[in-house]
Design a protein around this motif. Structure first.
Motif, PDB file in Angstrom:
ATOM      1  N   THR A 249      49.289  88.905  42.261  1.00  0.00           N
ATOM      2  CA  THR A 249      48.842  87.544  41.962  1.00  0.00           C
ATOM      3  C   THR A 249      48.068  87.509  40.651  1.00  0.00           C
ATOM      4  N   THR A 250      47.144  88.449  40.468  1.00  0.00           N
ATOM      5  CA  THR A 250      46.363  88.518  39.230  1.00  0.00           C
ATOM      6  C   THR A 250      47.266  88.841  38.045  1.00  0.00           C
ATOM      7  N   ALA A 251      48.159  89.814  38.219  1.00  0.00           N
ATOM      8  CA  ALA A 251      49.054  90.208  37.124  1.00  0.00           C
ATOM      9  C   ALA A 251      49.909  89.036  36.665  1.00  0.00           C
ATOM     10  N   PHE A 252      50.457  88.264  37.611  1.00  0.00           N
ATOM     11  CA  PHE A 252      51.301  87.130  37.228  1.00  0.00           C
ATOM     12  C   PHE A 252      50.483  85.978  36.657  1.00  0.00           C
ATOM     13  N   SER A 253      49.257  85.836  37.099  1.00  0.00           N
ATOM     14  CA  SER A 253      48.380  84.827  36.499  1.00  0.00           C
ATOM     15  C   SER A 253      48.105  85.168  35.034  1.00  0.00           C
ATOM     16  N   LEU A 254      47.832  86.439  34.767  1.00  0.00           N
ATOM     17  CA  LEU A 254      47.596  86.875  33.385  1.00  0.00           C
ATOM     18  C   LEU A 254      48.872  86.763  32.550  1.00  0.00           C
TER      19      LEU A 254
ATOM     20  N   ILE B 213      51.528  92.499  46.554  1.00  0.00           N
ATOM     21  CA  ILE B 213      50.684  93.661  46.861  1.00  0.00           C
ATOM     22  C   ILE B 213      49.289  93.423  46.277  1.00  0.00           C
ATOM     23  N   PRO B 214      48.248  93.746  47.039  1.00  0.00           N
ATOM     24  CA  PRO B 214      46.877  93.547  46.540  1.00  0.00           C
ATOM     25  C   PRO B 214      46.492  94.581  45.490  1.00  0.00           C
ATOM     26  N   ALA B 215      45.329  94.377  44.874  1.00  0.00           N
ATOM     27  CA  ALA B 215      44.794  95.322  43.881  1.00  0.00           C
ATOM     28  C   ALA B 215      44.498  96.664  44.553  1.00  0.00           C
ATOM     29  N   GLN B 216      44.528  97.727  43.746  1.00  0.00           N
ATOM     30  CA  GLN B 216      44.192  99.059  44.250  1.00  0.00           C
ATOM     31  C   GLN B 216      43.711  99.926  43.095  1.00  0.00           C
ATOM     32  N   THR B 217      42.944 100.942  43.406  1.00  0.00           N
ATOM     33  CA  THR B 217      42.470 101.879  42.393  1.00  0.00           C
ATOM     34  C   THR B 217      43.640 102.722  41.932  1.00  0.00           C
ATOM     35  N   SER B 218      43.727 102.938  40.615  1.00  0.00           N
ATOM     36  CA  SER B 218      44.891 103.632  40.073  1.00  0.00           C
ATOM     37  C   SER B 218      44.836 105.139  40.255  1.00  0.00           C
ATOM     38  N   GLY B 219      43.659 105.701  40.233  1.00  0.00           N
ATOM     39  CA  GLY B 219      43.558 107.153  40.332  1.00  0.00           C
ATOM     40  C   GLY B 219      43.808 107.851  39.006  1.00  0.00           C
TER      41      GLY B 219
ATOM     42  N   GLY C 271      52.474  90.556  29.718  1.00  0.00           N
ATOM     43  CA  GLY C 271      51.321  90.659  30.601  1.00  0.00           C
ATOM     44  C   GLY C 271      50.413  91.844  30.343  1.00  0.00           C
ATOM     45  N   ALA C 272      50.976  92.950  29.860  1.00  0.00           N
ATOM     46  CA  ALA C 272      50.174  94.169  29.676  1.00  0.00           C
ATOM     47  C   ALA C 272      48.995  93.968  28.721  1.00  0.00           C
ATOM     48  N   PRO C 273      49.192  93.335  27.558  1.00  0.00           N
ATOM     49  CA  PRO C 273      48.032  93.124  26.681  1.00  0.00           C
ATOM     50  C   PRO C 273      46.946  92.275  27.344  1.00  0.00           C
ATOM     51  N   ALA C 274      47.354  91.284  28.135  1.00  0.00           N
ATOM     52  CA  ALA C 274      46.366  90.449  28.828  1.00  0.00           C
ATOM     53  C   ALA C 274      45.613  91.273  29.871  1.00  0.00           C
ATOM     54  N   MET C 275      46.325  92.152  30.578  1.00  0.00           N
ATOM     55  CA  MET C 275      45.669  93.015  31.570  1.00  0.00           C
ATOM     56  C   MET C 275      44.694  93.971  30.896  1.00  0.00           C
ATOM     57  N   ALA C 276      45.087  94.491  29.746  1.00  0.00           N
ATOM     58  CA  ALA C 276      44.231  95.443  29.020  1.00  0.00           C
ATOM     59  C   ALA C 276      42.906  94.800  28.619  1.00  0.00           C
ATOM     60  N   LYS C 277      42.931  93.497  28.289  1.00  0.00           N
ATOM     61  CA  LYS C 277      41.692  92.796  27.921  1.00  0.00           C
ATOM     62  C   LYS C 277      40.668  92.849  29.052  1.00  0.00           C
ATOM     63  N   TYR C 278      41.152  92.912  30.286  1.00  0.00           N
ATOM     64  CA  TYR C 278      40.272  92.954  31.457  1.00  0.00           C
ATOM     65  C   TYR C 278      40.128  94.374  32.015  1.00  0.00           C
ATOM     66  N   LYS C 279      40.569  95.352  31.211  1.00  0.00           N
ATOM     67  CA  LYS C 279      40.495  96.765  31.590  1.00  0.00           C
ATOM     68  C   LYS C 279      41.209  97.045  32.915  1.00  0.00           C
ATOM     69  N   LEU C 280      42.354  96.387  33.090  1.00  0.00           N
ATOM     70  CA  LEU C 280      43.206  96.619  34.257  1.00  0.00           C
ATOM     71  C   LEU C 280      44.321  97.583  33.867  1.00  0.00           C
ATOM     72  N   ASP C 281      44.826  98.325  34.825  1.00  0.00           N
ATOM     73  CA  ASP C 281      45.848  99.339  34.586  1.00  0.00           C
ATOM     74  C   ASP C 281      47.242  98.697  34.597  1.00  0.00           C
ATOM     75  N   ALA C 282      47.663  98.214  33.433  1.00  0.00           N
ATOM     76  CA  ALA C 282      48.971  97.553  33.314  1.00  0.00           C
ATOM     77  C   ALA C 282      50.110  98.530  33.553  1.00  0.00           C
TER      78      ALA C 282
END
Length: 157
Positions: A58-63, A41-47, A121-132
């Motif tokens: 893809t990004t989440a698994f890379s991180l 599934i591609p990226a999307q705004t969390s709301g 993965g969540a801490p890595a996502m948080a570094k990029y301000k992504l919604d883990a």
């Protein structure tokens, strides 16, 4: 049965003649660094209040892979091959042994993997301000197969 097959394989030449053999070393299901959902599934705004971006799978698994590397995990089976060969061993067999984890028929393993993804993965996502947490929530709501790339390695020492 597997051990007997491995011994027969290692103790027989290509022409079927028995030979004296060195000890065998077997590395089953050796992670080869690729994890993915099918379909992805591609990226999307969390709301959410911060309006963060839920990363693409893809990004989440890379991180996630990056975080495993940062924690000292080896994601490259060829490093094992090189290390064994540098100490006199030889690779005599290599085969794919991917995991195909279905969320329904393998629910316990599927949930365990989701836990690992979240914890690593969540801490890595948080570094990029992504919604883990949004990514984990989306994953639980839209459960898909997890494919984990692994290889089996068999060596003579």
């Amino acid at each position: 049965q597997l051990v007997l097959s491995l011994l027969k394989f290692a103790r027989t030449t290509e022409s079927g003649i028995s030979k004296k053999t060195a000890p065998l070393v077997y590395f089953p299901i050796t992670f080869s660094g690729i994890t993915q959902f099918i379909p992805s599934i591609p990226a999307q705004t969390s709301g959410n209040v911060k309006n963060e971006l839920i990363p693409s799978d893809t990004t989440a698994f890379s991180l996630y892979s990056d975080s495993l590397s940062d924690l000292g995990h080896n994601l490259d089976p060829q490093r094992i091959v090189i290390a064994i060969e540098n100490h006199g061993g030889s690779l005599i067999g290599e085969a794919s042994s991917d995991w195909n984890i279905d969320p329904i028929s393998n629910n316990v393993l599927w949930e365990t993997m989701i836990y690992f993804f979240g914890m690593s993965g969540a801490p890595a996502m948080a570094k990029y301000k992504l919604d883990a947490s949004g990514w984990i929530e989306r994953t639980r709501m839209d459960q898909r197969k997890i494919i984990v790339s692994n290889v089996d390695l068999l060596f003579n020492l």
